[in-house]
Design a protein around this motif. Structure first.
Motif, PDB file in Angstrom:
ATOM      1  N   TYR A  13       0.870  -1.184   0.000  1.00 54.49           N
ATOM      2  CA  TYR A  13       0.000   0.000   0.000  1.00 54.49           C
ATOM      3  C   TYR A  13       0.900   1.226   0.000  1.00 54.49           C
ATOM      4  O   TYR A  13       2.041   1.154   0.487  1.00 54.49           O
ATOM      5  N   VAL A  19       2.926  -6.190   1.384  1.00 54.79           N
ATOM      6  CA  VAL A  19       2.061  -7.101   2.156  1.00 54.79           C
ATOM      7  C   VAL A  19       1.804  -8.427   1.435  1.00 54.79           C
ATOM      8  O   VAL A  19       1.402  -9.403   2.058  1.00 54.79           O
ATOM      9  N   SER A  39      -4.986 -13.019  10.998  1.00 54.72           N
ATOM     10  CA  SER A  39      -5.302 -11.618  10.744  1.00 54.72           C
ATOM     11  C   SER A  39      -4.076 -10.879  10.200  1.00 54.72           C
ATOM     12  O   SER A  39      -2.974 -11.039  10.711  1.00 54.72           O
ATOM     13  N   GLY A  40      -4.286 -10.094   9.161  1.00 50.42           N
ATOM     14  CA  GLY A  40      -3.217  -9.260   8.617  1.00 50.42           C
ATOM     15  C   GLY A  40      -2.299  -9.958   7.633  1.00 50.42           C
ATOM     16  O   GLY A  40      -1.336  -9.366   7.150  1.00 50.42           O
ATOM     17  N   CYS A  41      -2.588 -11.208   7.260  1.00 49.84           N
ATOM     18  CA  CYS A  41      -1.668 -11.946   6.380  1.00 49.84           C
ATOM     19  C   CYS A  41      -1.831 -11.556   4.909  1.00 49.84           C
ATOM     20  O   CYS A  41      -1.024 -11.949   4.075  1.00 49.84           O
ATOM     21  N   GLY A  42      -2.884 -10.779   4.598  1.00 43.97           N
ATOM     22  CA  GLY A  42      -3.034 -10.301   3.216  1.00 43.97           C
ATOM     23  C   GLY A  42      -4.195 -10.916   2.452  1.00 43.97           C
ATOM     24  O   GLY A  42      -4.305 -10.737   1.242  1.00 43.97           O
ATOM     25  N   LYS A  43      -5.096 -11.597   3.155  1.00 45.10           N
ATOM     26  CA  LYS A  43      -6.226 -12.285   2.490  1.00 45.10           C
ATOM     27  C   LYS A  43      -7.124 -11.297   1.750  1.00 45.10           C
ATOM     28  O   LYS A  43      -7.431 -11.476   0.580  1.00 45.10           O
ATOM     29  N   SER A  44      -7.560 -10.249   2.475  1.00 45.22           N
ATOM     30  CA  SER A  44      -8.492  -9.296   1.857  1.00 45.22           C
ATOM     31  C   SER A  44      -7.813  -8.565   0.713  1.00 45.22           C
ATOM     32  O   SER A  44      -8.445  -8.282  -0.311  1.00 45.22           O
ATOM     33  N   THR A  45      -6.539  -8.281   0.878  1.00 42.57           N
ATOM     34  CA  THR A  45      -5.797  -7.593  -0.179  1.00 42.57           C
ATOM     35  C   THR A  45      -5.811  -8.450  -1.447  1.00 42.57           C
ATOM     36  O   THR A  45      -6.054  -7.948  -2.549  1.00 42.57           O
TER      37      THR A  45
HETATM   38  N1  LIG Z   1      -5.776   0.425   2.650  1.00 41.23           N
HETATM   39  C1  LIG Z   1      -4.660   0.043   3.290  1.00 41.23           C
HETATM   40  N2  LIG Z   1      -3.618   0.887   3.454  1.00 41.23           N
HETATM   41  C2  LIG Z   1      -2.482   0.507   4.073  1.00 41.23           C
HETATM   42  N3  LIG Z   1      -2.276  -0.719   4.588  1.00 41.23           N
HETATM   43  C3  LIG Z   1      -3.269  -1.614   4.465  1.00 41.23           C
HETATM   44  C4  LIG Z   1      -4.525  -1.289   3.822  1.00 41.23           C
HETATM   45  N4  LIG Z   1      -5.311  -2.385   3.843  1.00 41.23           N
HETATM   46  C5  LIG Z   1      -4.608  -3.349   4.489  1.00 41.23           C
HETATM   47  N5  LIG Z   1      -3.383  -2.894   4.854  1.00 41.23           N
HETATM   48  C6  LIG Z   1      -2.322  -3.662   5.535  1.00 41.23           C
HETATM   49  O1  LIG Z   1      -2.003  -4.764   4.721  1.00 41.23           O
HETATM   50  C7  LIG Z   1      -1.803  -5.947   5.498  1.00 41.23           C
HETATM   51  C8  LIG Z   1      -2.732  -7.033   5.013  1.00 41.23           C
HETATM   52  O2  LIG Z   1      -4.080  -6.643   5.262  1.00 41.23           O
HETATM   53  P1  LIG Z   1      -5.338  -7.498   4.817  1.00 41.23           P
HETATM   54  O3  LIG Z   1      -6.566  -6.727   5.177  1.00 41.23           O
HETATM   55  O4  LIG Z   1      -5.156  -7.915   3.422  1.00 41.23           O
HETATM   56  O5  LIG Z   1      -5.170  -8.759   5.767  1.00 41.23           O
HETATM   57  P2  LIG Z   1      -6.231  -9.884   6.165  1.00 41.23           P
HETATM   58  O6  LIG Z   1      -5.478 -11.158   6.146  1.00 41.23           O
HETATM   59  O7  LIG Z   1      -7.436  -9.763   5.315  1.00 41.23           O
HETATM   60  O8  LIG Z   1      -6.571  -9.490   7.659  1.00 41.23           O
HETATM   61  P3  LIG Z   1      -7.945  -9.661   8.495  1.00 41.23           P
HETATM   62  O9  LIG Z   1      -8.196 -11.134   8.623  1.00 41.23           O
HETATM   63  O10 LIG Z   1      -7.604  -9.019   9.797  1.00 41.23           O
HETATM   64  O11 LIG Z   1      -9.005  -8.934   7.720  1.00 41.23           O
HETATM   65  C9  LIG Z   1      -2.014  -5.538   6.943  1.00 41.23           C
HETATM   66  O12 LIG Z   1      -0.761  -5.322   7.532  1.00 41.23           O
HETATM   67  C10 LIG Z   1      -2.821  -4.254   6.837  1.00 41.23           C
HETATM   68  O13 LIG Z   1      -2.518  -3.408   7.912  1.00 41.23           O
END
Ligand SMILES: Nc1ncnc2c1ncn2[C@@H]1O[C@H](COP(=O)(O)OP(=O)(O)OP(=O)(O)O)[C@@H](O)[C@H]1O
Length: 346
Positions: A13, A19, A39-45
């Motif tokens: 980002y 990430v 949590s935070g491993c990058g799934k949603s990304t």
């Molecule tokens: N819009 C953004 N801007 C900056 N950093 C971001 C943004 N969205 C996510 N991140 C960071 O990217 C990393 C991955 O986030 P992501 O949401 O993809 O994880 P996740 O596995 O879906 O987590 P969760 O299960 O908590 O939703 C995290 O460190 C998060 O802080």
């Protein structure tokens, strides 16, 4: 229906660290893939990249045989269902389901007919004139699914769609989603941090940690041959036991190896059995319906075992834990990686 190929995807980002560190995945058309990880491993990304809501810094996204890196979200033939459902509170269920169709210029009569057909499939007919505020969490979730279905998209992306529901409803919706997948034949990419959900829903599971793909395989492959100690410990409840048996004297395993035994590979005995067995003090026993879950202290550390409850008329204090080494997983203690062909008979 379209398959999705991700090739060496990297993403940071703006102003932040990377990430996703080069993720490659080959999702077949019609497949139900669950992306799981802490949590935070990058799934949603990862999901947002497939949807086109984010752009990757490197790598290639191919959807239905077409390079999609530069395609706008609306041109990807993808429907996304978010955790919070993103329903319009001032619209009825019918209007919410038909909303995307209106944007595409479909005539009203046709829109309504489509919305009603979808509502029938999802057993929402009785609620067509209600607004989301007057629905239960599960019903709202179905409306969100209905909106995606009405669009006839070939691919559904779902980001923790069940996390707002209570446990009973979550289990019921799980079955519904699985049945819907079977009926629609659509490709589904589903994100969750819940390993039970992953095991029960997926055709294949992608395990993500710290922006790296650790393993991609069927639930049985992931459960039976986890690639490393993280995957082994993350999937399955109660979690796999990791036993530094090389600390025991005499040791049944070579030094530098950690043995992983799932609770079902450990048999609880009142008296010392033959074969490899560890004497154990029961720290806590949990009643789990037909079974007792025993949390024990042994010379090789903490061990969780499962025993049929009828075998114990009382909560035992001291037991023997018989280890079925033919079902042992062997890991390199330093790297955590699975050592193939190293299962052992003792
Ligand atoms: N819009 C953004 N801007 C900056 N950093 C971001 C943004 N969205 C996510 N991140 C960071 O990217 C990393 C991955 O986030 P992501 O949401 O993809 O994880 P996740 O596995 O879906 O987590 P969760 O299960 O908590 O939703 C995290 O460190 C998060 O802080």
């Amino acid at each position: 229906m379209s398959g999705i190929t991700l090739h060496d995807i990297r993403k940071a980002y703006p102003g932040g660290p990377e990430v996703l560190h080069g993720v490659s995945l080959d999702i077949r058309a019609g497949e139900f893939v669950v992306v799981v990880g802490p949590s935070g491993c990058g799934k949603s990304t990862l999901l947002r990249l497939i949807a086109g809501l984010e752009r990757c810094d490197r790598g290639e996204i191919v959807i239905g045989g077409r390079r999609a890196n530069d395609l706008a979200p609306q041109n990807r033939d993808i429907a996304m269902i978010f955790q919070n459902y993103a329903l319009y509170p001032h619209m009825t269920v019918r209007q919410n389901i038909a909303f995307g169709l209106e944007l595409r210029g479909m005539p009203k009569a046709e829109r309504n007919a489509r919305a009603e057909a979808v509502a029938r499939t999802l057993q929402l007919e009785a609620y067509l004139d209600r607004k989301p505020g007057a629905l239960s969490g599960g019903q709202r979730q179905r409306v969100a699914m209905g909106r995606a279905m009405a669009r006839n998209a070939s691919t559904f992306l779902m980001d923790e769609p069940l996390s707002n529901l209570d446990n009973a409803l979550r289990v019921a919706m799980r079955t519904e989603i699985k049945e819907l997948h079977r009926a629609l034949g659509a490709t589904i990419v589903y994100v969750t941090h819940d390993q039970t959900e992953a095991l029960s829903l997926a055709d294949r599971i992608a395990v993500l940690k710290d922006g790296h793909l650790l393993q991609f395989g069927t639930p049985a492959e992931i459960y039976d041959t986890p690639a490393d100690m993280f995957v082994a410990g993350f999937l399955g409840t109660p979690a796999m036991n990791f036993l530094p048996l090389d600390r025991l004297s005499p040791s049944p395993v070579p030094p530098g190896r950690t043995i992983g035994l799932r609770p079902e590979a450990i048999r609880v005995h009142a008296d010392e059995p033959s074969g490899l067995a560890l004497p154990a003090k029961v720290l806590l026993s949990e009643m789990n319906g037909a079974e007792l879950i025993l949390h024990c202290e042994t010379d090789a550390g903490r061990v969780t075992a499962i025993a049929p409850r009828h075998e114990f008329s009382f909560h035992p204090a001291r037991v023997w834990l018989g280890c079925d080494m033919s079902r042992a997983h062997v890991f390199d203690s330093r790297t955590g990686l699975r050592l193939e062909h190293a299962a052992m008979e003792v």
